[in-house]
Write a protein that holds these residues in place. Structure first.
Motif, PDB file in Angstrom:
ATOM      1  N   PRO A 201      -3.227  43.333  -1.392  1.00  0.00           N
ATOM      2  CA  PRO A 201      -1.850  42.890  -1.127  1.00  0.00           C
ATOM      3  C   PRO A 201      -1.739  41.368  -1.085  1.00  0.00           C
ATOM      4  N   GLY A 202      -0.737  40.863  -1.788  1.00  0.00           N
ATOM      5  CA  GLY A 202      -0.477  39.440  -1.788  1.00  0.00           C
ATOM      6  C   GLY A 202      -1.367  38.600  -2.685  1.00  0.00           C
ATOM      7  N   ARG A 203      -2.348  39.239  -3.335  1.00  0.00           N
ATOM      8  CA  ARG A 203      -3.318  38.476  -4.131  1.00  0.00           C
ATOM      9  C   ARG A 203      -3.131  38.655  -5.634  1.00  0.00           C
ATOM     10  N   VAL A 204      -2.243  39.575  -6.019  1.00  0.00           N
ATOM     11  CA  VAL A 204      -2.071  39.885  -7.440  1.00  0.00           C
ATOM     12  C   VAL A 204      -0.639  39.560  -7.850  1.00  0.00           C
ATOM     13  N   ALA A 205      -0.483  38.724  -8.858  1.00  0.00           N
ATOM     14  CA  ALA A 205       0.850  38.389  -9.352  1.00  0.00           C
ATOM     15  C   ALA A 205       1.512  39.640  -9.927  1.00  0.00           C
ATOM     16  N   ALA A 206       2.807  39.727  -9.747  1.00  0.00           N
ATOM     17  CA  ALA A 206       3.550  40.871 -10.282  1.00  0.00           C
ATOM     18  C   ALA A 206       3.453  40.891 -11.801  1.00  0.00           C
ATOM     19  N   GLY A 207       3.521  42.099 -12.341  1.00  0.00           N
ATOM     20  CA  GLY A 207       3.509  42.241 -13.782  1.00  0.00           C
ATOM     21  C   GLY A 207       2.203  42.826 -14.283  1.00  0.00           C
ATOM     22  N   PRO A 208       2.087  42.964 -15.595  1.00  0.00           N
ATOM     23  CA  PRO A 208       0.913  43.614 -16.177  1.00  0.00           C
ATOM     24  C   PRO A 208      -0.327  42.729 -16.115  1.00  0.00           C
ATOM     25  N   PRO A 209      -1.504  43.324 -16.312  1.00  0.00           N
ATOM     26  CA  PRO A 209      -2.749  42.563 -16.260  1.00  0.00           C
ATOM     27  C   PRO A 209      -3.044  41.832 -17.567  1.00  0.00           C
ATOM     28  N   LEU A 210      -3.903  40.833 -17.457  1.00  0.00           N
ATOM     29  CA  LEU A 210      -4.587  40.283 -18.619  1.00  0.00           C
ATOM     30  C   LEU A 210      -5.773  41.185 -18.933  1.00  0.00           C
ATOM     31  N   LEU A 211      -5.970  41.512 -20.197  1.00  0.00           N
ATOM     32  CA  LEU A 211      -7.101  42.350 -20.588  1.00  0.00           C
ATOM     33  C   LEU A 211      -8.209  41.474 -21.155  1.00  0.00           C
ATOM     34  N   LEU A 212      -9.395  41.607 -20.586  1.00  0.00           N
ATOM     35  CA  LEU A 212     -10.587  40.935 -21.092  1.00  0.00           C
ATOM     36  C   LEU A 212     -11.528  42.033 -21.571  1.00  0.00           C
ATOM     37  N   GLY A 213     -11.693  42.125 -22.877  1.00  0.00           N
ATOM     38  CA  GLY A 213     -12.528  43.185 -23.435  1.00  0.00           C
ATOM     39  C   GLY A 213     -13.663  42.619 -24.259  1.00  0.00           C
ATOM     40  N   HIS A 214     -14.859  43.186 -24.090  1.00  0.00           N
ATOM     41  CA  HIS A 214     -16.044  42.723 -24.817  1.00  0.00           C
ATOM     42  C   HIS A 214     -16.521  43.809 -25.766  1.00  0.00           C
ATOM     43  N   SER A 215     -16.706  43.446 -27.043  1.00  0.00           N
ATOM     44  CA  SER A 215     -17.300  44.346 -28.027  1.00  0.00           C
ATOM     45  C   SER A 215     -16.412  45.589 -28.215  1.00  0.00           C
TER      46      SER A 215
END
Length: 265
Positions: A114-128
């Protein structure tokens, strides 16, 4: 003697702060890591691991990367999914798991951090293979994705099948080749899904022996020609695993690329 670039795959990392389910299967889960410090809320970074979609590779090998990102102040989610060699893995379960998991992340993270995540969708970091899954998710469900950082992604499944990457990995995922399952390739292959509407940055090492940099070059060229907002950054001295190793020379480039995606919003 140079360090083994694969060492990151077995390097221990601290346990996540919480593990939550987004579905009923034991592998439909996500590890959440709390960001260090007390700075402003940032977008959730969802890490999609590689391993050519195979059961023997799971999210644990992205622990060092996830820990390093959390130390930099990012809230982090390591998303697991069913993989080839498991019941329900491959076509279509691996792909539908990622769509479901990414869609569920904002609510799961908001409750757990709570309070640590900005509203909205995530950034996706994908490897391989996880880079493939990030591009796939952004193509099929763009509203659930803030941006994509694809690290050495398998961005062209037909070409990866032709090159027989990892000894039939694409055939195991989709049940065969493009001539046998053209509908599956049309649905799952990022090269067939351009242009993405999601801001995308691709990092790829020129020394990569697992996923040749030519795959990212071809994908980026096709995506740009179709009007996509995509950047390809080639790292001349980097191989495949340095991109997920916080102790590698490539790591500052990964950090900077993620920050650039954040600033774009």
């Amino acid at each position: 003697m140079p360090a083994d670039p694969r060492a990151v795959l077995t390097r221990p990392a601290p346990s996540p702060d919480e593990t939550l389910a987004y579905g009923d299967h034991p592998d439909q889960i996500v590890d959440l890591r709390r960001p260090a410090g007390d700075g402003p809320a940032r977008p959730l970074v969802a890490v999609l691991h590689g391993g050519f979609w195979r059961a023997e590779y799971d999210r644990t090998h992205t622990g060092p990367l996830a820990t390093a990102l959390a130390a930099l102040g990012w809230p982090v989610a390591q998303l697991e999914y069913r993989r080839t060699g498991q019941p329900g893995g491959g076509w279509p379960g691996t792909l539908t798991d990622v769509l479901a998991g990414v869609a569920a992340l904002p609510a799961l993270a908001a409750r757990a951090l709570p309070g640590r995540v900005a509203a909205g969708p995530p950034l996706l970091l994908g490897h391989s293979a996880g880079g493939h899954l990030a591009l796939y998710a952004a193509a099929h469900a763009p509203a659930t994705v803030r941006g994509v950082l694809a690290l050495a992604p398998v961005a062209d499944l037909a070409e990866a099948y032709r090159l027989d990457l990892d000894g039939g990995a694409v055939a195991a995922l989709l049940g065969g080749g493009p001539t046998e399952h053209p509908d599956r390739y049309a649905a799952a292959d990022p090269r067939e899904l351009v242009p993405l509407r999601t801001r995308t940055v691709i990092l790829h090492g020129v020394q990569d022996l697992q996923v040749p940099v030519t795959i990212s070059r071809g994908y980026a060229a096709a995506a740009k020609a179709a009007g996509a907002d995509v950047s390809l950054v080639e790292l001349p001295e980097c191989e495949h695993f340095g991109l997920i190793d916080p102790e590698s020379a490539a790591w500052p480039r990964v950090r900077a690329a993620l920050q650039s995606l954040h600033k774009d919003h």
